[in-house]
Scaffold this active site. Structure first.
Site, mmCIF file in Angstrom:
data_model
loop_
_atom_site.group_PDB
_atom_site.id
_atom_site.type_symbol
_atom_site.label_atom_id
_atom_site.label_comp_id
_atom_site.label_asym_id
_atom_site.label_seq_id
_atom_site.Cartn_x
_atom_site.Cartn_y
_atom_site.Cartn_z
ATOM 1 N N GLU A 218 -10.484 -8.004 5.255
ATOM 2 C CA GLU A 218 -9.797 -7.982 6.548
ATOM 3 C C GLU A 218 -10.575 -8.601 7.708
ATOM 4 O O GLU A 218 -9.978 -9.223 8.586
ATOM 5 C CB GLU A 218 -9.440 -6.534 6.918
ATOM 6 C CG GLU A 218 -8.482 -5.885 5.957
ATOM 7 C CD GLU A 218 -8.369 -4.380 6.200
ATOM 8 O OE1 GLU A 218 -7.316 -3.941 6.679
ATOM 9 O OE2 GLU A 218 -9.340 -3.662 5.921
ATOM 10 N N GLU B 60 0.835 -1.206 0.000
ATOM 11 C CA GLU B 60 0.000 0.000 0.000
ATOM 12 C C GLU B 60 0.863 1.246 0.000
ATOM 13 O O GLU B 60 0.656 2.163 -0.788
ATOM 14 C CB GLU B 60 -0.936 0.002 1.212
ATOM 15 C CG GLU B 60 -1.857 1.207 1.225
ATOM 16 C CD GLU B 60 -2.847 1.215 2.382
ATOM 17 O OE1 GLU B 60 -3.421 2.280 2.631
ATOM 18 O OE2 GLU B 60 -3.041 0.170 3.037
ATOM 19 N N ARG C 190 -7.396 2.959 14.127
ATOM 20 C CA ARG C 190 -8.253 1.780 13.933
ATOM 21 C C ARG C 190 -8.165 0.847 15.144
ATOM 22 O O ARG C 190 -9.162 0.237 15.540
ATOM 23 C CB ARG C 190 -7.906 1.048 12.638
ATOM 24 C CG ARG C 190 -8.891 -0.056 12.310
ATOM 25 C CD ARG C 190 -8.746 -0.602 10.894
ATOM 26 N NE ARG C 190 -9.447 0.194 9.895
ATOM 27 C CZ ARG C 190 -10.729 0.021 9.559
ATOM 28 N NH1 ARG C 190 -11.453 -0.903 10.148
ATOM 29 N NH2 ARG C 190 -11.280 0.765 8.637
#
Length: 1357
Positions: free
Chosen positions: A1289, A830, A908
Site C-alpha cells: 500500500e 477483503e 487509519r
C-alpha cells in the site's frame, strides 16, 4: 458502432431464406487448428461463452463483456477471396457473435504455447519481464501482441502501443509489459551486442548491471534478455489447409442460423439483403456487434432478426473516384484507416485535409480490437450524439448512398441527416450502402478534435470537426462548417455562428465574434445527461480557438498575409503524439559470493507467471463444470432507499432453464451478516438501503438463462428519501458511532502563536477496485453433515468460512473455503466477497447441487462498493517561515449503507492526518457518514491516502499563501529521527530524509524547476508543473488481534516440500516470497517447494490478506515452521554431513520423526488506546518520496505525465522485481485515483459508471514518459522478516505528486489571468476540473448555472 434502425417490436418470422430449409445451417470454423462443425449455432451466443463453456478453453477471460478491457482478446484469421490474402486480427471474444465466424480460424492463448509443450516467445517474455502479476489480463495482452507480430514481425514501438490501446491491466502499471515486449520491436530489440545507439537493450534500462566505482552493488537489471528464446516468425501455427481449400472452393452462399429468440441471416448479395430488409424492416444490420452486443447485454434489447452483411462485396469494397474515396458501409474502421493512410502518403497534401481529420479521430477511437471489427456504416447509423467520426463526416459534407429494393438515393451528411436522438433520415427498409469521403480543396482547412477523460479507448465528452474554405489568395471566409458532438442529442452544426462569419477576414475580430456567438448558440440544459455543462460549453470555444490558430498558421504557409501566431501560443496548435516511455529501476544487488540457490533478495519471477501467460493458471471460474452444476444470478434493488411491497417472480418462472428462486426465508441459519458488526443481511428483508442491495437470486441451468430470469423479476417499492452525499449526511446528522478523535498538544494555543491562520476544504472522490477478475464463487455441497466446499476469489478465506457457516446454520468445521489465486484484489475482496459467497452457499444448500456465480462487471461495480469518498475541512496556523504550528482537521467519509470496515478506514486516515510533517498542536476528528450507497470498503491504502491528501492540500495552501516554494515548506516541516507522532509513537530507524534527498538529486529537481519556469514564460496555453511529495505509512492492522499468522509445512519422503500459509495470492507475489523464505531457511532450491492453495482446513483462523502486512506475518510463520523442521533434521545432518537433503529426510522418516510442522507468528508489543492516546499503533513505517512533472493543456484540461522519480524504502527487499512491481502498480493505481477515475452517481443514488466504457482506469498511454524507481539502499528493518519492509500500500499515495504537479501547472495558468494564492482543487484532477480552474477569456463566456436551480445529472458523493 453498428448499423441500426428504429426498433419496434419484432417482425414476423415465417419464411426462411432460399435454400436454407427450415432449420439452421452448419457453422464451420476452426479453433487452434481443430475443425468445429456447430449444427445449432445460437445467434445470441458470443465466441467467449462458446470457448469457455462448450470447448473448455478457459485461458480467454471475461473482464467486462463490453469490449473495454481486452481480457478476452483472441486472434481471428480469414482468407480473403477477393485479395487472395490471409488476414489476421485481434478481436474481443466477449462481443464477437459465434455466428459471424463461418470459415474463420480462431487462435486463443492456449493455441500458441503452453508450459507443458513450449511457450511462445510472446508468452515467455511477458512472464520473465515480470509483466504478469495477478495474470488475469495477461492472456489478452499476449494475444494482442501475438496478432501484431503475425501481421508485422518487426513492429515499431508505436505499433505496439497502438495494439495495446484496447487492453487494461490493474496490477503492473504497464511498464514491465512494454519493457518485455520492447525486445520484439525494431527500436528496442536486442542487437546482439552490436551496440546500436539507443537500440541496444543494454542501454535501455533492461541491460546488465552498471559498474561504476562507488555503486558496485547498484543493480538495474530485473531480467536478462539473454534468457529469452529467439523469436522466429517462420515457425508460427499455419492457417488450417482444410480451411484454405474451403475458403477458396466455396461458392458464396447465404447462411441462416436460428436460436431461441433470434435468427441470424447472412446474405451473400446486395439484392438479397435489400429484399430481407424489406421483409424485416426492424432487423438490425450487424458487422462487429460492438453496438448491438452492448444493447442486448446491458439494455435488454431483443432483436428477432439480425442481418450480417460481411459477405456482400459492395458493402465491403473501397473505390477511389475523382471526388474522394468511397467506402462500403461494412468496411471496418481499421481497414478505412489503412486506406486513408495510404492516400495521405501518395496524394498532394492539400487534398488530404479531411482524410487527416478522420485519421486523427481514428487514433483515439476505441481500441484496436474494436476498430478491427466495427464498421464505418455502423458508426454513422448508431447516430450516437458523441460519435467521434460523424462530426468529421458532417463538416466535410460526406455523401451517403442509401438503398432499398426499389432503388437508391444519395444524401449529404448535414444537420438534417440526424432527425433525433439515435435516429436518422433512413426509412426502415433502407440500408446505408456506402460513404464518400471527399478530397479537400486547395484553400480548405479541416481539423478534428476529441476531448475525453482518458486519451486512449475512451468515450468523448465533446468532439468537434471544423472546415473552412477561403477565397483563393485571401483570408476571406468563403465557407465554414463547425460540427460538434456531445453538445445536443445529435451531432450538430453551429449554423448561426458559421453564417455570421462568412465573408469575414480570418483575424482577431472574427475570433471574438465567433466565441460570443458560439457561447450563445451552443447552450446546454444544466441537468443534461453526462453533466459537465460548463466544461462542455467552454470546450466548444477552446476547440474553435485551437482551430483558429491552426488555420492562421496554414494561411501563412500558403503566403496569405495574416497576423502571425504569437510564439507563446504555438503549443496550442500542436497535435498530441505520445513519446515512447523509458524507465530505470534501481535496487541493491545481493552481496557477492552468495550461493545461486539462495534466491532471497534476487529478482525472481512470479511463480505462476508462465502459467498465467499461457492461460493454464486456474482462476475460480475456470474450475471445470460439475456434472449437475447450476448457475446463479442476483436480483438487486433499483432503489436507493425503499420498502419492498411485493416481489413477483411469475414471469421469470416461465422462462427456459429456471430451477428456483432464493429469498430471505430460504436462509436456514442467520440472515444477519457483516465483517465486524452484523448490521447487514444476506438477503434484503422488507427494506432496501442502496441501489444494488441484494434481494434474492435466480438459479438456472446456464448463466444466460439465470440472468434473463433475474431481469424478469418484478419488484414493487414504496420509495423513502435517500441520503446520498456526504453533505446530505452532514445536514441530516446521519453518522455511524463512534466519532473518533486524536489530539496532541494544544491547538488553540498553537493558533494564537501563529502569524497566519488559514482554512480550507477538499473533496476526494471514491474509486472502483476494478480487479480484472470480478467476484466469483463456486459452492459444492458435500452431501453429509451439512458439509460444503467453496471455491472463492477472496482475500479472507476465514471470514468467508464463518459467515457462510452462520448463514447455513452449521458450525464452521463443516465449511471449507479454498482460494487458489485471485485476478486482483486490492482490498475489494477483503470483506465484500461474502455478499456473494453467502448467497451462492444458501442456494447450493437449498438445492443440494453445486452452484456457481461470477458477477458481470456492471453488477460487480454496482454491488460491491469501493474506496471511501472523503471530505476534509482544515484550519492550519503557521509562521512567516512556513513552519506549521497548529492543525485542526475534520474528516467525513461516505461509509455507505453498512459499517463494513469503515471505522478502521477512518482510524487509519486519522493516523495519517499529518502525513510526514511534525505538527506540535494537532486535533483530528473522523465522522462516518451513513448513506444509501453500497457499503464502501477496504481499498489499497485503507484511508491513509485520503488522510494524507488533505495534509498535502494544506501544506500547499501554506506555501501558496506565503508565496514560497512548496518543496521548501515541506522540507521545513518534515519529521526527523526521534520525533513523536500525534498518536505519541516515536519515529526510529527514520529514513524519510534520505529518501527525500535521493529523490531531489535523482530527479534533478532544481534544474527541472528552472526549465519549467522558462517553459511557462514561453507558453500561454500549455503549462508545466512540478511537485515532490513524501509519504509515511504505518504497517500493522490497526485491530491488534489481526496481527497473527499461521503456516503448515510438510516434507514428503522424496524430499519435496508442500507449503501452505494463511495468506492468499492475488498477484502481489506473496506465494513467491513465501517460497523464497522457506528455501532460505530449509537451505534447499526453491524448485523443491510447492504452494498449492490457501484453505481453511490447513491453516485456520487466518487474518485477511491485507494491510500490506502479509509478507511480514506469514513470512515469519513460515520461518517458524521451517526452523522447527530444521531442528528436527539437525541430528541427521550432523550424522551425515556430506549427505543430501533427501538423505536427511529419509533418515528422519525411518527414525519416525514428524516431518510436518505448524508455524505461528504474532507481531509483538502492539496496542493503542484512543481514550488515553497511548500505546504502539504500528510495528514500523514504510517511507517514500516521489517527484513528478506534468504538462497541462489549459484549453482542454488534458494533461501529460512527463516524468516521475520514486525513491522507496522497502528495507532489504525479499524480491526486487516483485517489490518494484508493487511500487509501480500502486503508483499507477494512485494515478487513477487522483487524476482519472470518477464514479458518477445520480441524485437518487444510482451508479452511472458501471464498466470500462464510462469508468476510466489508467491505460498503457498514461504511464509517465520517464519513470525511475529506486529502492533505498542500506536500510535494513529489524522489525520484519529478513530485514524487509511492507510494500503493497505505501507507494500508492506517491501518485499525489502528479496531482500537485497539476495544481502547480494550474497556478501558472491562473497567474496569466492575474489570479494568485491558494485555490481549491478536488480530487480527481480530471480534465474538466483542470480546465475549469484555468480561468480565462473563454471560461468567462460560459458561467455555470446557479446551484439549486436545477437537478444535476450526477452529484459529488
Amino acid at each position: 458502432m453498428e448499423r441500426t434502425e428504429r426498433t419496434t417490436s419484432g417482425g414476423e418470422m415465417n419464411g426462411t431464406m432460399a435454400g436454407s430449409g427450415s432449420g439452421s445451417d452448419e457453422l464451420i470454423f476452426f479453433v487452434n487448428g481443430k475443425k468445429i462443425v456447430e449444427k445449432n449455432a445460437d445467434p445470441e451466443m458470443t465466441l467467449l461463452t462458446y470457448l469457455r463453456r462448450k470447448l473448455g478453453l478457459t485461458g480467454t477471460k471475461l473482464g467486462c463483456a463490453e469490449g473495454g478491457c481486452g481480457a478476452c482478446t483472441v486472434m481471428l484469421s480469414r482468407f480473403q477471396t477477393h485479395t487472395q490474402q490471409l488476414l489476421h486480427y485481434a478481436v474481443n471474444a466477449c462481443l464477437a457473435p459465434l455466428c459471424s465466424l463461418h470459415l474463420v480460424a480462431v487462435t486463443t492463448v492456449e493455441g500458441i504455447g503452453s508450459v507443458a509443450r513450449k511457450l511462445h516467445p510472446v508468452q515467455e517474455r511477458i512472464a520473465k519481464a515480470h509483466g504478469s502479476q495477478c495474470g488475469f489480463c495477461t492472456p489478452g495482452i499476449v494475444m494482442s501482441m501475438y496478432a501484431l507480430l503475425r501481421n508485422n514481425p518487426t513492429p515499431k514501438m508505436a505499433d505496439m502501443e497502438e495494439a495495446f490501446q484496447g487492453n487494461l491491466c490493474r496490477c503492473t502499471g504497464y511498464r514491465p509489459i512494454l519493457e518485455g515486449y520492447k525486445t520484439f520491436t525494431v527500436d528496442g530489440g536486442c542487437c546482439g551486442g552490436r551496440g546500436r545507439e539507443n537500440g541496444c537493450c543494454m542501454t535501455n534500462g533492461s541491460g546488465v548491471e552498471k559498474t561504476s566505482e562507488e555503486d558496485v552493488d547498484e543493480a538495474t537489471a530485473l531480467f536478462s534478455t539473454t534468457d529469452f528464446a529467439p523469436f522466429d516468425p517462420t515457425q508460427e501455427v499455419i492457417f488450417p489447409p482444410e480451411l484454405m481449400s474451403l475458403s477458396k472452393g466455396q461458392r458464396s452462399r447465404s447462411l441462416c442460423f436460428r436460436g431461441d429468440r433470434a435468427t441470424w441471416l447472412q446474405p451473400d448479395t446486395l439484392e438479397e439483403i435489400l429484399r430481407l430488409k424489406w421483409k424485416h424492416p426492424d432487423a438490425r444490420v450487424v458487422v462487429g456487434n460492438t453496438e448491438v452486443g452492448i444493447e442486448v447485454k446491458f439494455k435488454n434489447m431483443v432483436y428477432p432478426v439480425i442481418l450480417a452483411p460481411s459477405f456482400i462485396p459492395e458493402l465491403n469494397s473501397v473505390t477511389h473516384t475523382e471526388d474522394g474515396v468511397v467506402f462500403g458501409a461494412a468496411c471496418t474502421l481499421s481497414h478505412m484507416g489503412a486506406v486513408l493512410r495510404q492516400a495521405v502518403e501518395t496524394l498532394p497534401p492539400h487534398q488530404t485535409e479531411v482524410f487527416l481529420a478522420v485519421l486523427e479521430q481514428l487514433r483515439w477511437f476505441a481500441g484496436q480490437q474494436i476498430r478491427n471489427v466495427a464498421a464505418v456504416g455502423g458508426n454513422i447509423m448508431t447516430a450516437s450524439p458523441i460519435s467521434d467520426l460523424n462530426p468529421v463526416f458532417m463538416a466535410a459534407g460526406c455523401k451517403l448512398t442509401l438503398m432499398d429494393k426499389d432503388g437508391s438515393r444519395v444524401v449529404q451528411m448535414d444537420d438534417s441527416f440526424f432527425t433525433g436522438y439515435r435516429r436518422t433520415v433512413l426509412r426502415p427498409q433502407e440500408i446505408l450502402v456506402s460513404i464518400e469521403i471527399p478530397y479537400s480543396q486547395k484553400t480548405q482547412f479541416v481539423s478534428a478534435f476529441k476531448q475525453s477523460p482518458r486519451r486512449e479507448d475512451d468515450i468523448s465528452i465533446v468532439t468537434a470537426a471544423m472546415s473552412v474554405t477561403f477565397t483563393p489568395g485571401s483570408n476571406v471566409v468563403e465557407d465554414l462548417r463547425l460540427s460538434y458532438g456531445g453538445m445536443a442529442a445529435t451531432t450538430v452544426l453551429a449554423k448561426r455562428t458559421a453564417n455570421r462569419l462568412r465573408g469575414r477576414c480570418w483575424g482577431e475580430e472574427l475570433l471574438q465574434e465567433a466565441c460570443s456567438t458560439l457561447a450563445e448558440e451552443m447552450t446546454l440544459d444544466p441537468s443534461v445527461p453526462g453533466g459537465m455543462v460548463t466544461y462542455r460549453r467552454t470546450l466548444t470555444l477552446s476547440l474553435f480557438y485551437k482551430f483558429y490558430l491552426t488555420v492562421l498558421q496554414k494561411l501563412r504557409q500558403q503566403g496569405v498575409n495574416v497576423e502571425e501566431v504569437k510564439s507563446d501560443c504555438v503549443s496550442a496548435t500542436e497535435l498530441y503524439h505520445p513519446q515512447t516511455p523509458s524507465s530505470v529501476q534501481i535496487y541493491q544487488a545481493v552481496p557477492k559470493g552468495r550461493s545461486q540457490d539462495d534466491v532471497l533478495g534476487r529478482p525472481m519471477m512470479h511463480l505462476s507467471a508462465m502459467k498465467q501467460a499461457t492461460g493454464e493458471a486456474v482462476y475460480c471460474d475456470d474450475v471445470p463444470l460439475y456434472e449437475n452444476e447450476l448457475y446463479l444470478s442476483l436480483i438487486t434493488s433499483s432503489k436507493a432507499h425503499a420498502r419492498i411491497i411485493s416481489v413477483d417472480t411469475s414471469a421469470a418462472e416461465r422462462l427456459p432453464g429456471v430451477v428456483c428462486f432464493v429469498f430471505a426465508d430460504d436462509i436456514l441459519g442467520s440472515n444477519a451478516t457483516g465483517p465486524v458488526v452484523y448490521d447487514e443481511s444476506v438477503l434484503a428483508d422488507g427494506q432496501v438501503t442502496c441501489v444494488g442491495h441484494i434481494i434474492g437470486a435466480v438459479v438456472a441451468d446456464t448463466q444466460l438463462h439465470a440472468q434473463r430470469a433475474a431481469k424478469a423479476v418484478k419488484i414493487q417499492y414504496e420509495e423513502l428519501q435517500p441520503v446520498v452525499t456526504i453533505q446530505e449526511a452532514i445536514a441530516a446528522q446521519s453518522f455511524y458511532q463512534p466519532i473518533r478523535t486524536i489530539q496532541k498538544g494544544d491547538p488553540e494555543a498553537g493558533f494564537k502563536q501563529a502569524d497566519h491562520v488559514l482554512e480550507g476544504e477538499m473533496h476526494i472522490g471514491g474509486q472502483e477496485h476494478f480487479y480484472l477478475e470480478t467476484n466469483a464463487t463456486l459452492a459444492v455441497p458435500r452431501g453429509e453433515d451439512g458439509e460444503m466446499e467453496l471455491f472463492v476469489s477472496t482475500q479472507s478465506a476465514s471470514k468467508t468460512q464463518s459467515l457462510v457457516a452462520k448463514a447455513l446454520g452449521v458450525p464452521a468445521n463443516r465449511v471449507v473455503v479454498r482460494v487458489k489465486r485471485m485476478g486482483g484484489g486490492f482490498g475489494g475482496k477483503e470483506s465484500r466477497t461474502t455478499v456473494l459467497s453467502t448467497v451462492v452457499a444458501v442456494a447450493a444448500n437449498k438445492l443440494k447441487r453445486p452452484v456457481r456465480c461470477m458477477l458481470d462487471r456492471d453488477e460487480d461495480m454496482l454491488i460491491t462498493g469501493g474506496r471511501h469518498p472523503f471530505y476534509g475541512k482544515y484550519k492550519v496556523g503557521f509562521l512567516n517561515s512556513g513552519k506549521v504550528m497548529a492543525l485542526d482537521v475534520s474528516y467525513y467519509s461516505n461509509a455507505g449503507n453498512s459499517m463494513d470496515l469503515s471505522l478502521s478506514v477512518m482510524e487509519r486516515a486519522l493516523f495519517h492526518m499529518e502525513n510526514s510533517y511534525n505538527v506540535a498542536n494537532v486535533r483530528g476528528q473522523g465522522f462516518l457518514c451513513r448513506t444509501n450507497l453500497p457499503s464502501n470498503t477496504a481499498f489499497r491504502g485503507f484511508g491513509g491516502p485520503q488522510g494524507m491528501m488533505i495534509s498535502e492540500s494544506w501544506i500547499t495552501d501554506v506555501a501558496q499563501s506565503l508565496g514560497k516554494a512548496a518543496e521548501e515548506v515541506r522540507r521545513l516541516n518534515l519529521y526527523m529521527e526521534g520525533d513523536s507522532t500525534p498518536y505519541n509513537q516515536i519515529l526510529d530507524q527514520f529514513t524519510l530524509d534520505r529518501c527525500w534527498d535521493e529523490c531531489l538529486s535523482r530527479s534533478e529537481y532544481q534544474q527541472r524547476r528552472a526549465a519549467i519556469d522558462l517553459y511557462n514564460r514561453q507558453n500561454r496555453w500549455t503549462k508545466r508543473g512540478l511537485a515532490i511529495v513524501p509519504t509515511k505509512f504505518g504497517i500493522s492492522f490497526t485491530a491488534v488481534f489481526l496481527n497473527q499468522a499461521g503456516a503448515l509445512v510438510h516434507i514428503y519422503t522424496d524430499g519435496s516440500v508442500l507449503l501452505t500459509h494463511g495468506g492468499t495470492e492475488m498477484g502481489q507475489g506473496l506465494h513467491t516470497k513465501m517460497v523464497q523464505i522457506a528455501s532460505r531457511v530449509l537451505g534447499i532450491p526453491y524448485s523443491k517447494i510447492h504452494i498449492s492453495e490457501t484453505s481453511t482446513n490447513t491453516v485456520p483462523n487466518t487474518s485477511p490478506t491485507a494491510a500490506s502486512a502479509s509478507s511480514d506475518l506469514n513470512g515469519a510463520a513460515v520461518q517458524n515452521a521451517c526452523e522447527i523442521l530444521m531442528k528436527r533434521l539437525e541430528p541427521y545432518k550432523n550424522k551425515n554431513p556430506k549427505g543430501s537433503w533427501e538423505d536427511w529426510v529419509k533418515s528422519a522418516y525411518f527414525d519416525r520423526v514428524s516431518l510436518s510442522a505448524n508455524g505461528f507468528y504474532k507481531t509483538p508489543d502492539l496496542g493503542y488506546d484512543f481514550d488515553s492516546n497511548s500505546g504502539r499503533v504500528f510495528n514500523y513505517f514504510s517511507y517514500g518520496v516521489a517527484c513528478s512533472e506534468v504538462e497541462i493543456d489549459c484549453l482542454t484540461g488534458a494533461h501529460k505525465n512527463l516524468s516521475t522519480t520514486i525513491v522507496m524504502d522497502v528495507g532489504h527487499s525479499l524480491n526486487p522485481a516483485i517489490d518494484i512491481g508493487q511500487v509501480e502498480g500502486a503508483f499507477m493505481q494512485g494515478l487513477g485515483l487522483f487524476t482519472l477515475e470518477e464514479l458518477h452517481y445520480s441524485p437518487r443514488g444510482v451508479l452511472l459508471t458501471r464498466g470500462p466504457g464510462s469508468y476510466k482506469i489508467p491505460a498503457f498511454g498514461d504511464i509517465p514518459t520517464t519513470l525511475t524507481v529506486s529502492l533505498l539502499r542500506d536500510a535494513p528493518n529489524d522489525k520484519a522478516i529478513f530485514a524487509s519492509k511492507a510494500v503493497g500500500e505505501p507507494p500508492l499515495f506517491l501518485a499525489s505528486s502528479v496531482f500537485f504537479a497539476i495544481k502547480d501547472a494550474i497556478s501558472a495558468a491562473r497567474a496569466e489571468s492575474g489570479i494568485k494564492g491558494p485555490f481549491r482543487l478536488d480530487s480527481p484532477a480530471s480534465a474538466e476540473r483542470i480546465r475549469n480552474a484555468c480561468t480565462d477569456r473563454f471560461t468567462k463566456l460560459c458561467p455555470p448555472a446557479e446551484p439549486g436551480s436545477f437537478t444535476p445529472w450526477s452529484v459529488q458523493v
